[in-house]
Design an enzyme around this catalytic site. Sequence first.
Site, PDB file in Angstrom:
ATOM      1  N   LYS A  80       0.865  -1.186   0.000  1.00  0.00           N
ATOM      2  CA  LYS A  80       0.000   0.000   0.000  1.00  0.00           C
ATOM      3  C   LYS A  80       0.906   1.242   0.000  1.00  0.00           C
ATOM      4  CE  LYS A  80      -3.908  -0.184   2.418  1.00  0.00           C
ATOM      5  NZ  LYS A  80      -5.028  -0.399   1.476  1.00  0.00           N
TER       6      LYS A  80
HETATM    7  C1  LIG Z   1      -6.087  -1.640  -3.866  1.00  0.00           C
HETATM    8  C2  LIG Z   1      -6.587  -2.475  -2.725  1.00  0.00           C
HETATM    9  N1  LIG Z   1      -6.844  -3.776  -2.949  1.00  0.00           N
HETATM   10  C3  LIG Z   1      -7.304  -4.574  -1.970  1.00  0.00           C
HETATM   11  C4  LIG Z   1      -7.540  -4.083  -0.687  1.00  0.00           C
HETATM   12  C5  LIG Z   1      -8.057  -5.005   0.376  1.00  0.00           C
HETATM   13  O1  LIG Z   1      -7.052  -5.369   1.288  1.00  0.00           O
HETATM   14  P1  LIG Z   1      -7.390  -5.727   2.789  1.00  0.00           P
HETATM   15  O2  LIG Z   1      -8.436  -6.767   2.768  1.00  0.00           O
HETATM   16  O3  LIG Z   1      -6.108  -6.209   3.363  1.00  0.00           O
HETATM   17  O4  LIG Z   1      -7.871  -4.468   3.428  1.00  0.00           O
HETATM   18  C6  LIG Z   1      -7.301  -2.720  -0.435  1.00  0.00           C
HETATM   19  C7  LIG Z   1      -7.555  -2.143   0.892  1.00  0.00           C
HETATM   20  O5  LIG Z   1      -6.814  -2.192   1.781  1.00  0.00           O
HETATM   21  C8  LIG Z   1      -6.787  -1.910  -1.470  1.00  0.00           C
HETATM   22  O6  LIG Z   1      -6.508  -0.610  -1.256  1.00  0.00           O
END
Ligand SMILES: Cc1ncc(COP(=O)(O)O)c(C=O)c1O
Length: 326
Positions: A160
């Site tokens: 992220k």
């Molecule tokens: C681009 C993206 N994909 C997927 C997710 C989902 O990840 P998680 O389930 O770890 O929050 C997120 C959010 O965090 C995201 O920003």
Amino acid sequence: MKAEADPNLIVYFNGDYVPLREARVGILTHALHYGTGVFEGIRGYWDDAEHQLFVFRPLEHYERWKQNCGILRIDVPASAEELCAITLELTRRNALRTDVYVRPLAYKSAERIGVSTDSQDGFALIALPFGEYLHSEQGLHAGVSAWRRLEDNAIPARAKICGAYVNSALATDDAKRSGFDEAIFLNESGHVAEGATCNLFMVRKGALITPPSTENVLEGITRAAVSELARRELGIETVERPIDRSELYICDELFLTGTAVGVAPVVRVDHRPVVHGEIGAITRQVRRLYFEAARGHLPGYRKWLRPVYPSPAEARELSLAGTAVG
Ligand SMILES: Cc1ncc(COP(=O)(O)O)c(C=O)c1O
């Protein structure tokens, strides 16, 4: 959900608990100019019956965060366990007794011009009240974006990374202006990657299918939780394989997963109904299981949760210990 955070909210910044209004960075901060930060998103769910706030899988979030900070060579000088402890302390100091969102942010903190990085790093943790992110109860209308998902050898989507979210912001802005609730990214191979802020699952012939992590997606913690719940509770395995765009138009069910969105059904894609435009049976079950687990209602999944406040029995013991000493 309030648009602006309370300036008196206590945040963790530069190794200390301080009011939000005092947590300031300079205008020349490297991450502000070049996007050289890595963030996380963690949810806490309040349960009225137990009078308890449960933080959902913080250890996994902090392990992922530290790993991904390593991609940018950002050092977070605390272990994942220590970060969990700071998170719980932060929610207690703010006396948060509602659903919350925790935002850890680590960043290149040097204040100077020049893109080259050095070892000056900072990090902060913020915990604030947070309600629904997307109103998905009735199902969402998602649109395939004209913006392509970032490639791993440009900016890795599995981390992220702050700068990478320009990709998500452009796609989200377009999607909202076109009347969609969420954008779906294709990658440079033309395969479905994920939503702008969430992972994607489809159901075909009773099987759950999601793109593998090598398709330029975030290795979602909700995605992993959903796969485990589906396998253990419903006997449905998740198949990881590339998904074509046109499969979105002919699949039996479609849903998005993520910390912010939870499990969000999609009932229309690019103006086409998913089957009859209603939430599918597997999606309904997975969504129910996920929120039950997150609020502490499934005993088998309490291991995913960190309670913030002492239980009534622990509180009694603490007050007895206090009386004995005092
Ligand atoms: C681009 C993206 N994909 C997927 C997710 C989902 O990840 P998680 O389930 O770890 O929050 C997120 C959010 O965090 C995201 O920003």
